[in-house]
Design a protein around this motif. Structure first.
Motif, PDB file in Angstrom:
ATOM      1  N   PHE A  15      44.909  42.679  39.223  1.00 26.87           N
ATOM      2  CA  PHE A  15      45.334  42.973  37.984  1.00 26.87           C
ATOM      3  C   PHE A  15      45.655  44.369  37.904  1.00 26.87           C
ATOM      4  O   PHE A  15      45.244  45.292  38.193  1.00 26.87           O
ATOM      5  CB  PHE A  15      44.321  42.911  36.679  1.00 26.87           C
ATOM      6  N   VAL A  67      46.668  43.433  29.807  1.00 25.61           N
ATOM      7  CA  VAL A  67      45.162  43.415  29.906  1.00 25.61           C
ATOM      8  C   VAL A  67      44.584  43.423  28.362  1.00 25.61           C
ATOM      9  O   VAL A  67      43.669  43.111  28.122  1.00 25.61           O
ATOM     10  CB  VAL A  67      44.608  44.227  30.898  1.00 25.61           C
ATOM     11  N   SER A  92      40.501  44.841  39.658  1.00 30.00           N
ATOM     12  CA  SER A  92      40.843  45.378  38.235  1.00 30.00           C
ATOM     13  C   SER A  92      41.336  46.739  38.248  1.00 30.00           C
ATOM     14  O   SER A  92      40.391  47.497  38.437  1.00 30.00           O
ATOM     15  CB  SER A  92      39.927  45.007  37.374  1.00 30.00           C
ATOM     16  N   SER A 121      39.680  45.993  31.365  1.00 29.24           N
ATOM     17  CA  SER A 121      38.951  45.591  32.293  1.00 29.24           C
ATOM     18  C   SER A 121      37.962  44.666  31.933  1.00 29.24           C
ATOM     19  O   SER A 121      37.685  43.541  32.621  1.00 29.24           O
ATOM     20  CB  SER A 121      38.258  47.074  32.797  1.00 29.24           C
ATOM     21  N   VAL A 124      39.664  41.350  31.812  1.00 29.33           N
ATOM     22  CA  VAL A 124      40.132  40.818  33.264  1.00 29.33           C
ATOM     23  C   VAL A 124      38.523  40.218  33.797  1.00 29.33           C
ATOM     24  O   VAL A 124      38.567  39.227  34.285  1.00 29.33           O
ATOM     25  CB  VAL A 124      40.577  41.832  33.991  1.00 29.33           C
ATOM     26  N   ASN A 141      36.303  47.345  40.630  1.00 34.71           N
ATOM     27  CA  ASN A 141      37.119  47.942  39.443  1.00 34.71           C
ATOM     28  C   ASN A 141      37.652  49.435  39.920  1.00 34.71           C
ATOM     29  O   ASN A 141      36.995  50.014  40.785  1.00 34.71           O
ATOM     30  CB  ASN A 141      36.190  48.338  38.530  1.00 34.71           C
TER      31      ASN A 141
END
Ligand code: HXC
Ligand code: NAP
Length: 272
Positions: A15, A67, A92, A121, A124, A141
């Motif tokens: 993402f 997002v 992410s 985040s 996601v 992340n």
């Protein structure tokens, strides 16, 4: 120079994976034979990223989604899983940032960065959860030194990225029992990226000052971050979860960040 690990037949979803650092991660996984899904807001970024990834040989799919939109994020995962099956690796990394003193920042300016970086985040990770391979998924992340180093003019990003690192730790606790590993990568200044241009070194003078404050005296590359993502998603990292890993030439242990302080702002000297 890139690590050589086999990701053939693995589904990697990134993402914010259409430009910069996250696109570098997408390219690395594509080179290792993964089926790669990238998602971000702008159609032109998604299309260009897919075209370039397809040239590397693997299967590629692109989705436009913001997002901040929980439902759209959910649809992006359903579409991707329909194409390539359950997700082996989730990255992410969607983020937004700008330099602004807190006293001049509007409520909406603070909120927009927290909404993209932190709430985004959560969206996601939350929407990916049902589609993650259990056991075996690796979740990454992409955070930033701002998560633990307070930086002037970035109260929004510091607050948001600190929150993202706590998402990493809490979800490592909650999802560990199902065999999902989750870690944070914290890149230092990575040359040639939007974050570098915007925040670190808009001018040559600031570039030199920024390099001088990295213990290794140089900037990072897209491959530096991509290699860490490949390693973290490989069996060699099978016992690593809940970790916050800097990839920053030692920057995390350097306490002063004058490059950011010089970025077009007035003198910081005060009288008393
Ligand atoms: C003050 C600003 C501003 C600025 C925007 N705002 N830019 N305030 N100074 N330079 C305020 C606006 O006035 C508005 O508040 C609010 O923020 C929302 O702005 P929009 O433009 O409407 O938001 P949007 O179109 O959603 O864009 C989000 C964005 C944008 C974050 C502002 O820059 C973006 O899309 N960025 C994505 C790409 C990016 O930034 N990449 C770098 C990531 S680097 P008002 O009150 O007027 O409504 C990174 C860390 C790097 O994350 C770390 C390096 C060490
Ligand atoms: P970038 O190229 O701007 O990457 C951000 C990506 O996120 C883009 O693909 C963007 O694509 C997407 N995105 C932004 N807002 C979004 C939204 N609301 N919904 C969905 N996607 C969105 O910046 P970068 O510098 O490479 O940064 C990448 C990551 O590394 C970020 O998490 C950043 O915080 C982190 N980081 C960067 C540095 C650095 O030196 N560059 C240092 C530390 C940490 P669209 O515009 O198409 O949406």
């Amino acid at each position: 120079m890139q690590l050589n690990l086999d990701f053939k037949g693995r589904h990697v979803f990134i993402f914010g994976g259409t430009t910069g650092i996250n696109f570098g991660i997408a390219q690395a996984f594509a080179r290792q034979g993964a089926s790669v899904t990238v998602a971000s807001r702008k159609k032109e970024n998604v299309e260009l990223a897919c075209k370039q990834l397809a040239e590397l040989g693997g299967q590629v799919h692109g989705v436009c989604a913001d997002v901040r939109d929980f439902e759209a994020v959910g649809r992006a995962f359903e579409e991707a899983v329909h194409n390539f099956g359950a997700i082996d690796v989730l990255v992410s990394g969607a983020a937004g940032n700008f330099l602004c003193e807190a006293k001049d920042m509007s409520s909406n300016g603070f909120r927009v960065v927290v909404d993209i970086d932190l709430v985004g985040s959560f969206h996601v990770l939350r929407q990916a959860y049902p589609h993650l391979k259990k056991p075996g998924a690796s979740v990454i992340n992409v955070t930033a030194p701002q998560s633990f180093v307070p930086m002037r003019y970035q109260v929004h990003a510091c607050a948001a990225k600190a929150g993202v690192d706590q998402l990493t730790r809490v979800l490592a606790l909650e999802w560990g029992g199902e065999g999902i590993r989750i870690n944070s990568i914290s890149p230092g200044p990575i040359e040639g990226t939007e974050g570098f241009r915007k925040l670190m070194a808009p001018t040559e003078k600031e570039r030199a000052a920024a390099a001088a404050h990295v213990p290794l005296r140089c900037f990072g590359t897209l491959d530096d971050i991509a290699n860490l993502a490949l390693f973290l998603s490989s069996p060699y990292a099978g016992y690593i979860s809940g970790a916050l890993i800097p990839c920053d030439g030692g920057g995390a242990i350097e306490s002063v960040k004058p490059a950011l302080e010089g970025a077009g702002h007035a003198s910081l000297l005060a009288t008393r």
